[in-house]
Design a protein around this motif. Sequence first.
Motif: not given
Length: 324
Positions: A295-321
């Motif tokens: 949910k934090d657009p500044e998170a360091a993980i985005f520096n190594v990510a090929d695809i970054g999804i900024v948002g609440d995991l509680n909403e995004i994961i069920p949608q992905l599933i």
Amino acid sequence: MFKRLFSTSRYLRDSLVLIEGSGTQINPASLSTVTAATQIGEPITALVVDPKIAEEAAKISGVSKVLKAGGPQYEHYLAEEVSPLVQQILTKNKFTHFFISGSSAGKSILPRLGALLDVQPLSDITKVIDGKTFVRPIYAGNALATVRSKDEIILASVRASAFTPAEKQEAAVIEDVAVEDSNADTSNRTEFVSEELVSSERPELGSATRVVAGGRGLKNKEAFDALVEPLATKLNAAIGATRAAVDAKFCDNSLQVGQTGKIVAPELYIAVGISGAIQHLAGMKDSKVIVAINKDPEAAIFNVADIGIVGDLNEIIPQLIEKI
Ligand SMILES: Cc1cc2nc3c(=O)[nH]c(=O)nc-3n(C[C@H](O)[C@H](O)[C@H](O)COP(=O)(O)OP(=O)(O)OC[C@H]3O[C@@H](n4cnc5c(N)ncnc54)[C@H](O)[C@@H]3O)c2cc1C
């Protein structure tokens, strides 16, 4: 003349690779270790200390012979027993190289072997330059060191994720290691007592092609189980975690990825609620495709990510599933 003969013989390559397995299955990390050895050249002799895997070891592409040692003392790859055995085999057979995977057993056997042979081992190699020169990560993977050994015999552990697993071939010959060749030293005071294995139907974390990893952003074990598990099931992926998630008891510590956990390099790594601390990146940044959900657009993980999804995991994961 002598000089030329000497320098030629010095570059003859004859590698011994310790193959690990469980049941009759070879560990995928050992297959990658054979690939690293083939990059030096052949012949390659496989050493098995568990006779149950000898036949499978003979079928690993590049292996020209299997040395089979057996005995209760070598069960569970007890380093105090296996290291003197390998020392004797290396000394008697004039091998130029010894490779072992960077597994727990490998990490334990290699330094003992180095001490027995008075050789500086090279740990965790990720690239073979030539028979004496290798690349290995240092500073938790933040730099790569090219190291050249001056030792007559090379002892190296191999980072499995850096080499593709060896394929299969027609079975090579299998020879028994004479019992008198094995460790006759009875001064060993270490004995195997028990082990607790976490059994899972999922692919093994260290060799899985897909990994879904959860971090502290999941907040609790219930959310970890309710979100990470089904996503991993949908993708037939292994489950990983950060140290923060493991410390908070969201999952078992065998799932920790990172500097002090497992090093993985799957085709797909989905990081869920993970900030991207340097110690975590050390274990997964070589993954082919990294998807980060944070949910934090500044998170360091985005520096190594090929695809970054900024948002609440509680909403995004069920949608992905649902979409998968
Ligand atoms: C010597 C040493 C060795 C270490 N070894 C390792 C190691 O092997 N592996 C390892 O992982 N760590 C290791 N660490 C710990 C490391 O420094 C970090 O503390 C750890 O990786 C952080 O884990 P995290 O990303 O899960 O937690 P945090 O850093 O707390 O990150 C949680 C993330 O979740 C996000 N988030 C929160 N809520 C939501 C939401 N609802 N939706 C989406 N995103 C959300 C936040 O924005 C945050 O970015 C080590 C540390 C030391 C000192």
